[in-house]
Design a protein around this motif. Structure first.
Motif, PDB file in Angstrom:
ATOM      1  N   VAL A  65      49.004 -16.681  42.236  1.00  0.00           N
ATOM      2  CA  VAL A  65      50.045 -17.701  42.454  1.00  0.00           C
ATOM      3  C   VAL A  65      49.481 -18.806  43.353  1.00  0.00           C
ATOM      4  N   ASP A  66      48.379 -19.378  42.891  1.00  0.00           N
ATOM      5  CA  ASP A  66      47.667 -20.424  43.643  1.00  0.00           C
ATOM      6  C   ASP A  66      48.384 -21.757  43.428  1.00  0.00           C
ATOM      7  N   LEU A  67      49.586 -21.879  44.042  1.00  0.00           N
ATOM      8  CA  LEU A  67      50.476 -23.031  43.813  1.00  0.00           C
ATOM      9  C   LEU A  67      50.173 -24.141  44.813  1.00  0.00           C
ATOM     10  N   LYS A  68      49.760 -25.324  44.255  1.00  0.00           N
ATOM     11  CA  LYS A  68      49.507 -26.484  45.113  1.00  0.00           C
ATOM     12  C   LYS A  68      50.314 -27.659  44.563  1.00  0.00           C
ATOM     13  N   PHE A  69      50.822 -28.509  45.478  1.00  0.00           N
ATOM     14  CA  PHE A  69      51.553 -29.709  45.060  1.00  0.00           C
ATOM     15  C   PHE A  69      50.709 -30.940  45.367  1.00  0.00           C
ATOM     16  N   PRO A  70      50.287 -31.694  44.335  1.00  0.00           N
ATOM     17  CA  PRO A  70      49.460 -32.889  44.567  1.00  0.00           C
ATOM     18  C   PRO A  70      50.223 -33.934  45.402  1.00  0.00           C
ATOM     19  N   PRO A  71      49.493 -34.829  46.107  1.00  0.00           N
ATOM     20  CA  PRO A  71      50.175 -35.868  46.901  1.00  0.00           C
ATOM     21  C   PRO A  71      50.892 -36.906  46.017  1.00  0.00           C
ATOM     22  N   LYS A  72      50.364 -37.075  44.773  1.00  0.00           N
ATOM     23  CA  LYS A  72      50.980 -38.033  43.823  1.00  0.00           C
ATOM     24  C   LYS A  72      51.345 -37.295  42.536  1.00  0.00           C
ATOM     25  N   PRO A  73      52.411 -37.579  41.849  1.00  0.00           N
ATOM     26  CA  PRO A  73      53.485 -38.482  42.300  1.00  0.00           C
ATOM     27  C   PRO A  73      54.285 -37.853  43.442  1.00  0.00           C
ATOM     28  N   ILE A  74      54.999 -38.696  44.167  1.00  0.00           N
ATOM     29  CA  ILE A  74      55.822 -38.200  45.279  1.00  0.00           C
ATOM     30  C   ILE A  74      56.955 -37.355  44.687  1.00  0.00           C
ATOM     31  N   VAL A  75      57.095 -36.137  45.183  1.00  0.00           N
ATOM     32  CA  VAL A  75      58.153 -35.234  44.717  1.00  0.00           C
ATOM     33  C   VAL A  75      58.891 -34.714  45.947  1.00  0.00           C
ATOM     34  N   SER A  76      60.228 -34.609  45.837  1.00  0.00           N
ATOM     35  CA  SER A  76      61.038 -34.215  47.003  1.00  0.00           C
ATOM     36  C   SER A  76      60.727 -32.792  47.450  1.00  0.00           C
ATOM     37  N   ALA A  77      60.913 -32.539  48.738  1.00  0.00           N
ATOM     38  CA  ALA A  77      60.709 -31.191  49.295  1.00  0.00           C
ATOM     39  C   ALA A  77      61.671 -30.205  48.626  1.00  0.00           C
ATOM     40  N   SER A  78      62.852 -30.703  48.256  1.00  0.00           N
ATOM     41  CA  SER A  78      63.860 -29.845  47.631  1.00  0.00           C
ATOM     42  C   SER A  78      63.368 -29.324  46.273  1.00  0.00           C
ATOM     43  N   ALA A  79      62.716 -30.197  45.517  1.00  0.00           N
ATOM     44  CA  ALA A  79      62.173 -29.787  44.207  1.00  0.00           C
ATOM     45  C   ALA A  79      61.075 -28.743  44.421  1.00  0.00           C
ATOM     46  N   LYS A  80      60.215 -28.995  45.399  1.00  0.00           N
ATOM     47  CA  LYS A  80      59.111 -28.054  45.677  1.00  0.00           C
ATOM     48  C   LYS A  80      59.673 -26.710  46.127  1.00  0.00           C
ATOM     49  N   ASP A  81      60.785 -26.770  46.874  1.00  0.00           N
ATOM     50  CA  ASP A  81      61.402 -25.517  47.342  1.00  0.00           C
ATOM     51  C   ASP A  81      61.882 -24.690  46.158  1.00  0.00           C
ATOM     52  N   LEU A  82      62.521 -25.375  45.183  1.00  0.00           N
ATOM     53  CA  LEU A  82      63.025 -24.647  44.001  1.00  0.00           C
ATOM     54  C   LEU A  82      61.855 -24.023  43.235  1.00  0.00           C
ATOM     55  N   ILE A  83      60.810 -24.816  42.984  1.00  0.00           N
ATOM     56  CA  ILE A  83      59.650 -24.316  42.232  1.00  0.00           C
ATOM     57  C   ILE A  83      59.030 -23.119  42.954  1.00  0.00           C
ATOM     58  N   SER A  84      58.943 -23.230  44.293  1.00  0.00           N
ATOM     59  CA  SER A  84      58.342 -22.128  45.075  1.00  0.00           C
ATOM     60  C   SER A  84      59.170 -20.851  45.014  1.00  0.00           C
ATOM     61  N   GLN A  85      60.481 -20.992  44.787  1.00  0.00           N
ATOM     62  CA  GLN A  85      61.341 -19.800  44.677  1.00  0.00           C
ATOM     63  C   GLN A  85      61.291 -19.186  43.276  1.00  0.00           C
ATOM     64  N   MET A  86      60.751 -19.923  42.310  1.00  0.00           N
ATOM     65  CA  MET A  86      60.678 -19.401  40.933  1.00  0.00           C
ATOM     66  C   MET A  86      59.298 -18.811  40.654  1.00  0.00           C
ATOM     67  N   LEU A  87      58.260 -19.456  41.216  1.00  0.00           N
ATOM     68  CA  LEU A  87      56.884 -18.985  40.959  1.00  0.00           C
ATOM     69  C   LEU A  87      56.493 -17.964  42.031  1.00  0.00           C
ATOM     70  N   VAL A  88      57.140 -16.808  41.923  1.00  0.00           N
ATOM     71  CA  VAL A  88      56.918 -15.706  42.865  1.00  0.00           C
ATOM     72  C   VAL A  88      56.318 -14.539  42.077  1.00  0.00           C
ATOM     73  N   LYS A  89      55.268 -13.935  42.622  1.00  0.00           N
ATOM     74  CA  LYS A  89      54.556 -12.891  41.864  1.00  0.00           C
ATOM     75  C   LYS A  89      55.490 -11.718  41.548  1.00  0.00           C
ATOM     76  N   GLU A  90      56.217 -11.266  42.579  1.00  0.00           N
ATOM     77  CA  GLU A  90      57.097 -10.109  42.396  1.00  0.00           C
ATOM     78  C   GLU A  90      58.319 -10.562  41.568  1.00  0.00           C
ATOM     79  N   SER A  91      58.407 -10.090  40.334  1.00  0.00           N
ATOM     80  CA  SER A  91      59.417 -10.650  39.407  1.00  0.00           C
ATOM     81  C   SER A  91      60.842 -10.483  39.932  1.00  0.00           C
ATOM     82  N   ALA A  92      61.094  -9.404  40.669  1.00  0.00           N
ATOM     83  CA  ALA A  92      62.470  -9.190  41.163  1.00  0.00           C
ATOM     84  C   ALA A  92      62.836 -10.182  42.270  1.00  0.00           C
TER      85      ALA A  92
END
Ligand SMILES: Cn1ncc2ncnc(NCCc3cnc(NC(=O)Nc4cccc(C(F)(F)F)c4)s3)c21
Length: 273
Positions: free
Chosen positions: A224-251
């Protein structure tokens, strides 16, 4: 007899129009059913290719599962027929075509457009999971856009047993969650992972674990080597949602109904979908 007699369709029932696209197994054409003037998409599959790839049972399961699904964000499969050489799928026509072409054209989507698509996909997947159907192939190539700009999931693999064959068939690993690349058993939460991948790609234009070599993509997924590029600018809220979905433990992945309550979705998704 109470059951509606399933009409036996044949090619003469349709006027064939322009080609809409071409897939691995055959082409898709615009078509009009002569009696009703109803516009449909007709996918033509060659029996020889289906036999060579030993996927006939998968096609039968797709038709079976799709015949029970009714949702505005799922492309209808109205029926099928066959002749000597070909199998024909009678499909709902998505007037604005393929989403991946739209994404290529725009490079990436606005947060409002991305959130609207993600919310409509989440609702479609909640509907599918409620019917014990796991999609497992959520990616831009399997998404179409309807006449009102609404997203439609269109895919031949609604079944739950063929990812091995389909994986080798389709090639891309990008959308697979860890438990699938590691070939352990999996459940509906695989679709949450893929929706997270899709959300990232809507916002950045590329999937998060893309790499030159399969082996590198594989490693980045399982780590789960998740990195967010500096461009394009994306809100912290969007990154928070993505980080809560891309979790190794499926449960531990954010459940789909919780996704619909996430601030990024609530503040950005157009309720009409
Ligand atoms: C491009 N385009 N533009 C507008 C538009 N409107 C509607 N449809 C389009 N395109 C078709 C989308 C599809 C929907 N369902 C499909 N189903 C399938 O392709 N099934 C299938 C095939 C081969 C092998 C197998 C098997 F055996 F492996 F299971 C299963 S394809 C459109």
């Amino acid at each position: 007899v109470s059951a509606v007699a399933q009409k036996r369709w044949n090619l003469n029932d349709f006027d064939i129009g322009k080609p809409l696209g071409r897939g691995k197994f055959g082409h898709v054409y615009l078509a009009r059913e002569k009696r009703s003037n109803h516009i449909v998409a007709l996918k033509v599959l060659f029996k020889t290719q289906l036999q060579q790839s030993q996927v006939e049972h998968q096609l039968r399961r797709e038709v079976e599962i799709q015949s029970h699904l009714r949702n505005p964000n799922i492309l209808r499969l109205y029926g099928y027929f066959y002749d000597q050489k070909r199998v024909y799928l009678i499909l709902e026509y998505a007037a604005r075509g393929e989403l991946y072409k739209e994404l290529q054209k725009c490079k990436y989507f606005s947060e409002r457009r991305a959130a609207t698509y993600v919310a409509s996909l989440a609702r479609a997947l909640i509907y599918c999971h409620g019917k014990h159907v796991i999609h497992r192939d959520i990616k831009p190539e399997n998404l179409l856009i309807g006449a009102q700009g609404e997203l439609k999931i269109a895919d031949f693999g609604w079944s739950v047993h063929t990812f091995n064959r389909r994986r080798t068939m389709c090639g891309t690993l990008d959308y697979l969650p860890p438990e699938m690349v590691e070939s352990v058993e999996h459940d509906a939460s695989v679709d949450i992972w893929s929706l997270g991948i899709l959300c990232y790609e809507f916002l950045y234009g590329v999937p998060p674990f893309e790499a030159m070599e399969h082996s590198d993509t594989y490693r980045r997924i399982v780590q789960v080597d998740l990195k967010f590029p500096p461009k394009p600018i994306v809100s912290a809220s969007a990154k928070d949602l993505i980080s809560q979905m891309l979790v190794k433990e499926s449960a531990q992945r954010l459940p789909l109904h919780k996704l619909l309550e996430h601030p990024w979705i609530v503040q950005n998704a157009d309720p009409s979908g």
